[in-house]
Scaffold this motif. Structure first.
Motif, PDB file in Angstrom:
ATOM      1  N   GLU A 205       7.284  29.629  61.107  1.00 59.76           N
ATOM      2  CA  GLU A 205       8.358  30.383  60.450  1.00 59.76           C
ATOM      3  C   GLU A 205       8.695  31.636  61.251  1.00 59.76           C
ATOM      4  O   GLU A 205       9.860  32.030  61.353  1.00 59.76           O
ATOM      5  N   LEU A 206       7.694  32.252  61.847  1.00 62.84           N
ATOM      6  CA  LEU A 206       7.928  33.425  62.682  1.00 62.84           C
ATOM      7  C   LEU A 206       8.786  33.055  63.896  1.00 62.84           C
ATOM      8  O   LEU A 206       9.716  33.783  64.256  1.00 62.84           O
TER       9      LEU A 206
ATOM     10  N   HIS B 117      15.011  31.029  72.191  1.00 64.42           N
ATOM     11  CA  HIS B 117      13.990  30.028  71.883  1.00 64.42           C
ATOM     12  C   HIS B 117      12.665  30.463  72.495  1.00 64.42           C
ATOM     13  O   HIS B 117      12.519  30.499  73.716  1.00 64.42           O
ATOM     14  N   ILE B 118      11.731  30.826  71.652  1.00 64.61           N
ATOM     15  CA  ILE B 118      10.393  31.211  72.093  1.00 64.61           C
ATOM     16  C   ILE B 118       9.471  30.036  71.804  1.00 64.61           C
ATOM     17  O   ILE B 118       9.453  29.510  70.693  1.00 64.61           O
ATOM     18  N   LYS B 119       8.717  29.628  72.787  1.00 67.99           N
ATOM     19  CA  LYS B 119       7.815  28.490  72.610  1.00 67.99           C
ATOM     20  C   LYS B 119       6.510  28.955  71.966  1.00 67.99           C
ATOM     21  O   LYS B 119       6.078  30.090  72.144  1.00 67.99           O
TER      22      LYS B 119
ATOM     23  N   LYS C 220      14.104  33.531  66.534  1.00 69.48           N
ATOM     24  CA  LYS C 220      15.300  32.900  67.090  1.00 69.48           C
ATOM     25  C   LYS C 220      16.545  33.331  66.325  1.00 69.48           C
ATOM     26  O   LYS C 220      17.576  33.650  66.921  1.00 69.48           O
ATOM     27  N   GLU C 221      16.462  33.348  64.996  1.00 67.93           N
ATOM     28  CA  GLU C 221      17.603  33.749  64.161  1.00 67.93           C
ATOM     29  C   GLU C 221      18.022  35.196  64.400  1.00 67.93           C
ATOM     30  O   GLU C 221      19.162  35.564  64.126  1.00 67.93           O
ATOM     31  N   ASN C 222      17.092  36.001  64.900  1.00 65.39           N
ATOM     32  CA  ASN C 222      17.387  37.414  65.107  1.00 65.39           C
ATOM     33  C   ASN C 222      17.617  37.768  66.571  1.00 65.39           C
ATOM     34  O   ASN C 222      17.421  38.912  66.980  1.00 65.39           O
TER      35      ASN C 222
END
Length: 89
Positions: free
Chosen positions: A10-11, A22-24, A16-18
């Motif tokens: 969820e984090l 895209h962080i893996k 990504k929404e903020n």
């Protein structure tokens, strides 16, 4: 984590929404482990229904202090940059 307990996945979604792109998980999860080792983040297990248990992360009191310190430092940097920018005009 400052507002509520959260799962690592969820984090990733919220970052990504903020605007963090895209962080893996291979980048985020080692950071979370390091924060936990440093006593800034703690976890409990959410057994939920229909799947394996998942870690639910939260800031510790020490983590909350560190977050407040980081916010203050960021404000000081922002103010300094704004002053420099204003002088260049």
């Amino acid at each position: 984590m400052a507002r509520e307990q959260i799962h690592g996945y969820e984090l990733l979604i919220r970052l990504k929404e903020n605007g963090f792109g895209h962080i893996k998980g291979g980048v985020l999860y080692p950071i979370l482990h390091r924060l936990e080792d440093d006593g800034l983040v703690a976890h409990t297990w959410d057994t939920g229904t229909g799947g394996p248990a998942r870690k639910v992360l939260r800031l510790t009191p020490e983590g909350e202090k560190e977050l407040a310190h980081a916010k203050q430092a960021w404000q000081e940097i922002t103010q300094s940059l704004n002053r420099l920018n204003a002088k260049e005009r």
